[in-house]
Scaffold this active site. Structure first.
Site, PDB file in Angstrom:
ATOM      1  N   CYS A  35      54.859 -35.078  42.784  1.00  0.00           N
ATOM      2  CA  CYS A  35      54.119 -35.926  41.858  1.00  0.00           C
ATOM      3  C   CYS A  35      54.876 -35.987  40.544  1.00  0.00           C
ATOM      4  O   CYS A  35      54.870 -35.041  39.764  1.00  0.00           O
ATOM      5  CB  CYS A  35      52.726 -35.363  41.645  1.00  0.00           C
ATOM      6  SG  CYS A  35      51.582 -36.586  41.014  1.00  0.00           S
ATOM      7  N   SER A  40      68.133 -15.755  44.237  1.00  0.00           N
ATOM      8  CA  SER A  40      66.971 -15.649  43.349  1.00  0.00           C
ATOM      9  C   SER A  40      66.019 -14.581  43.862  1.00  0.00           C
ATOM     10  O   SER A  40      65.852 -14.411  45.075  1.00  0.00           O
ATOM     11  CB  SER A  40      66.260 -17.000  43.263  1.00  0.00           C
ATOM     12  OG  SER A  40      65.079 -16.882  42.506  1.00  0.00           O
TER      13      SER A  40
HETATM   14  C1  LIG Z   1      63.838 -21.902  44.346  1.00  0.00           C
HETATM   15  C2  LIG Z   1      65.217 -22.487  44.461  1.00  0.00           C
HETATM   16  C3  LIG Z   1      66.067 -22.565  43.349  1.00  0.00           C
HETATM   17  C4  LIG Z   1      65.632 -22.172  41.970  1.00  0.00           C
HETATM   18  O1  LIG Z   1      65.480 -20.798  41.794  1.00  0.00           O
HETATM   19  P1  LIG Z   1      64.529 -20.263  40.611  1.00  0.00           P
HETATM   20  O2  LIG Z   1      64.728 -18.783  40.635  1.00  0.00           O
HETATM   21  O3  LIG Z   1      63.135 -20.691  40.950  1.00  0.00           O
HETATM   22  O4  LIG Z   1      65.017 -20.882  39.346  1.00  0.00           O
HETATM   23  C5  LIG Z   1      67.334 -23.066  43.533  1.00  0.00           C
HETATM   24  N1  LIG Z   1      67.751 -23.477  44.742  1.00  0.00           N
HETATM   25  C6  LIG Z   1      66.973 -23.411  45.835  1.00  0.00           C
HETATM   26  C7  LIG Z   1      67.502 -23.862  47.149  1.00  0.00           C
HETATM   27  C8  LIG Z   1      65.673 -22.927  45.732  1.00  0.00           C
HETATM   28  O5  LIG Z   1      64.901 -22.896  46.812  1.00  0.00           O
END
Ligand SMILES: *Cc1c(COP(=O)(O)O)cnc(C)c1O
Length: 411
Positions: A329, A203
């Site tokens: 929450c 991501s």
């Molecule tokens: C943040 C995260 C996601 C989700 O990614 P996004 O781009 O926010 O949808 C998935 N897996 C892990 C381990 C993350 O830390």
């Protein structure tokens, strides 16, 4: 009054966007704004930007560009990996193996598939949040089509024995191996060949890129059906006009991460270790969650007895410090973290957890500010805890010296 120092310690939730990333995104919004599918020069320039980004994102994981599918984030990439393989290999089997400590993008997708008749094994973890590769071996059956186990955990930072798990899966033969590497990519070395993965999720906004863009690595030859239809974009794996500024920004962030990874690891590790030692020694009844050594360089997660994580967060926020807690929450009630509970922490400790994740924009003075601030907050909160009063009564260890001025209700 002096201006409050701002200390952002929630990099596992999201990171600020690197100025160079902003600059290049700006250009692709204002100047090279064409649709990459268009034939004219503006379209061709946008296409070139996307393909360069594909190279950059691939390079940070030792992959080739044509193995990268851009998505609208890590969550979508996780969904595409799991649903795409499950639906695409229905004729091969119906069993999926995952772990109890995955991100909800994995867990909720698996739960959805269970309603459709798929069987899912949720492997346990030890007290440090580690999956045992032997458990993976025992769980594999002739029906297993996918093993999905994260590279490192987003709450406690524990780095999994991913390469060992990968070998176990490959020895078994037919199951694909997927890994959510969102927290690892850009923070720790990731190489798709060393890890023996078939699919891998990353991501952008966790590595100083923009939100709403991510990617799925798909090893050549891996069979997968799309979950979004509407065009032949991304080699028919993911329809929809490409998020050009986002993708180009992600590419730039990946390039910066690749060029500076060693420095980033050294920088974060030093801050992390100072924060851990600086907080655990003055605060009694405090415990480090996660693995003592196999942990991400940017992750600090501690449980402090006799205080609520949420109360600490609000008090820290008033001092300009942004952190996160192990309670989410949901519908008005505080649900303790599924990760901490899976590691065997009692509810009180899960509720008293605090996650602080450092980043490139932090420095050692930030750490000293937190170390000078948190113990006082804990002391004030504990003055309202009858359990803490009982605990220290008759205890050999002297209680913490109260601060000069007490404002027990000033929380
Ligand atoms: C943040 C995260 C996601 C989700 O990614 P996004 O781009 O926010 O949808 C998935 N897996 C892990 C381990 C993350 O830390």
């Amino acid at each position: 009054m002096a201006e409050t120092r701002r200390v952002y310690l929630d990099h596992a939730a999201t990171t600020p966007v690197h100025p160079e990333v902003v600059k290049i995104m700006d250009y692709y919004m204002l100047e090279a704004f064409g649709n990459p599918s268009s034939i004219h020069s503006l379209g061709r320039e946008a296409r070139k930007g996307v393909e360069e980004a594909r190279e950059q994102v691939a390079a940070l994981m030792g992959a080739t560009a044509n193995e990268i599918v851009f998505t609208a984030g890590g969550t979508e990439a996780d969904n595409l990996a799991i649903q795409g393989v499950a639906y695409g290999r229905r004729d091969v089997g119906n069993h999926i193996i995952t772990s109890a400590i995955e991100h909800h993008a994995i867990l909720h997708t698996c739960q959805h598939l269970e309603k459709e008749g798929y069987k899912v094994t949720y492997l346990p973890v030890d007290k440090h949040g580690m999956v045992d590769p032997d458990d993976v071996k025992k769980a594999l059956t002739p029906q297993t089509i996918l093993v999905t186990i994260m590279a490192a955990n987003n709450e406690v930072g524990t780095i999994q024995p991913s390469a060992v798990i990968g070998r176990v899966v490959k020895e078994h033969g037919q199951a694909y191996y997927h890994m959510d590497a969102v927290q690892t990519y850009g923070n720790w070395p990731v190489n798709v060949n060393d890890l023996h993965v078939d699919l891998l999720t990353v991501s952008s906004h966790k590595i100083y890129g923009p939100k709403g863009v991510g990617a799925l690595y798909l090893r050549k030859g891996v069979k997968l059906v799309p979950i979004v239809f509407g065009g032949s974009h991304e080699r028919k794996r993911r329809a929809g006009t490409e998020n050009v500024p986002g993708i180009v920004g992600f590419g730039k962030a990946a390039e910066i991460a690749r060029e500076t990874l060693d420095q980033r690891i050294a920088h974060n590790t030093a801050l992390r270790d100072r924060l851990i030692s600086g907080l655990l020694s003055p605060i009694d009844y405090a415990h480090l969650n996660g693995h003592p050594t196999q942990r991400l360089p940017n992750n600090v997660n501690i449980s402090i007895e006799f205080v609520e994580g949420e109360s600490m967060l609000l008090n820290l926020d008033m001092k300009g410090i942004a952190a996160s807690s192990g309670s989410a929450c949901t519908s008005g009630s505080l649900e303790p973290s599924h990760v901490l509970l899976a590691m065997g922490l009692p509810h009180e400790l899960a509720h008293g957890s605090l996650r602080m994740t450092v980043g490139t924009d932090n420095n050692m003075e930030d750490m000293e500010h937190v170390i000078a601030t948190l113990p006082d907050i804990v002391r004030r909160l504990r003055q309202m805890s009858p359990l803490y009063a009982d605990k220290i009564k008759g205890h050999a260890a002297a209680p913490l010296t109260p601060a000069g001025e007490e404002h027990p209700h000033d929380v």
